[in-house]
Design a protein around this motif. Structure first.
Motif, PDB file in Angstrom:
ATOM      1  N   SER A   1      19.491   7.929   8.738  1.00 58.12           N
ATOM      2  CA  SER A   1      19.263   9.354   8.519  1.00 58.12           C
ATOM      3  C   SER A   1      18.028   9.762   9.298  1.00 58.12           C
ATOM      4  O   SER A   1      16.959   9.183   9.125  1.00 58.12           O
ATOM      5  CB  SER A   1      19.057   9.648   7.038  1.00 58.12           C
TER       6      SER A   1
ATOM      7  N   ARG B   1      15.760  13.193  11.048  1.00 58.52           N
ATOM      8  CA  ARG B   1      15.128  14.407  10.526  1.00 58.52           C
ATOM      9  C   ARG B   1      16.187  15.370  10.038  1.00 58.52           C
ATOM     10  O   ARG B   1      17.280  15.445  10.575  1.00 58.52           O
ATOM     11  CB  ARG B   1      14.332  15.101  11.631  1.00 58.52           C
ATOM     12  N   ARG B   2      15.818  16.090   9.013  1.00 58.54           N
ATOM     13  CA  ARG B   2      16.704  17.125   8.446  1.00 58.54           C
ATOM     14  C   ARG B   2      18.059  16.574   8.053  1.00 58.54           C
ATOM     15  O   ARG B   2      19.071  17.275   8.088  1.00 58.54           O
ATOM     16  CB  ARG B   2      16.871  18.267   9.426  1.00 58.54           C
ATOM     17  N   GLY B   3      18.115  15.287   7.701  1.00 56.38           N
ATOM     18  CA  GLY B   3      19.351  14.693   7.214  1.00 56.38           C
ATOM     19  C   GLY B   3      20.382  14.376   8.277  1.00 56.38           C
ATOM     20  O   GLY B   3      21.488  13.967   7.962  1.00 56.38           O
ATOM     21  N   ARG B   4      20.038  14.576   9.540  1.00 57.25           N
ATOM     22  CA  ARG B   4      20.990  14.261  10.614  1.00 57.25           C
ATOM     23  C   ARG B   4      21.138  12.754  10.722  1.00 57.25           C
ATOM     24  O   ARG B   4      20.182  12.005  10.614  1.00 57.25           O
ATOM     25  CB  ARG B   4      20.503  14.819  11.940  1.00 57.25           C
TER      26      ARG B   4
END
Length: 141
Positions: free
Chosen positions: A52, A54-57
């Motif tokens: 995972s 940044r920002r859940g990407r």
């Protein structure tokens, strides 16, 4: 003090742009060489990782091993797309295009795309830096 900060920002922008252009040209030359002289082989997927970011990407990585035409085994860990990751994890095989004269230079997949993104990004940064230098970067007080 403001002038010193501005000069530092311009210098950093120029250096970052030049570095991106340098590495962009390296990737561009490698991709063109792989397109014209590359050999395609089947590589064994020896491992994979889903992270995972940044920002859940999600970011996907495959560890591969392939044999060159000279019989040498090359190993690598590469960032790949989700579809390539899923295909590699399920079949435990992916195709690799490599350069016979420099076997560590490779791309995962059947086709190699021309890579020029970092060149454009570097030129954009240098362009923005140059524009900032010419325009004065705002009002000085």
């Amino acid at each position: 003090m403001k002038a010193l900060k501005r000069l530092f920002s311009l210098l950093v922008g120029a250096v970052v742009g030049i570095v991106l252009i340098y590495f962009g040209f390296t990737s561009f030359r490698e991709s063109k060489a792989l397109q014209s002289k590359g050999k395609t082989v089947s590589a064994e997927v020896t491992g994979g990782e889903e992270r995972s970011g940044r920002r859940g990407r999600k970011k996907y990585y495959l560890e591969i091993a392939y044999k060159t035409e000279k019989g040498e085994t090359q190993t690598s860990r590469d960032k790949v797309s989700r579809s390539v990751y899923e295909q590699g994890e399920s079949s435990r095989k992916v195709n690799v295009v490599y350069l016979p004269e420099k076997p560590a230079v490779h791309r995962i997949g059947d086709k190699v795309s021309t890579e020029y993104g970092n060149i454009l990004f570097g030129l954009a940064i240098i362009g923005f830096t140059g524009f900032s230098a010419i325009s004065g970067g705002g009002s000085e007080e």
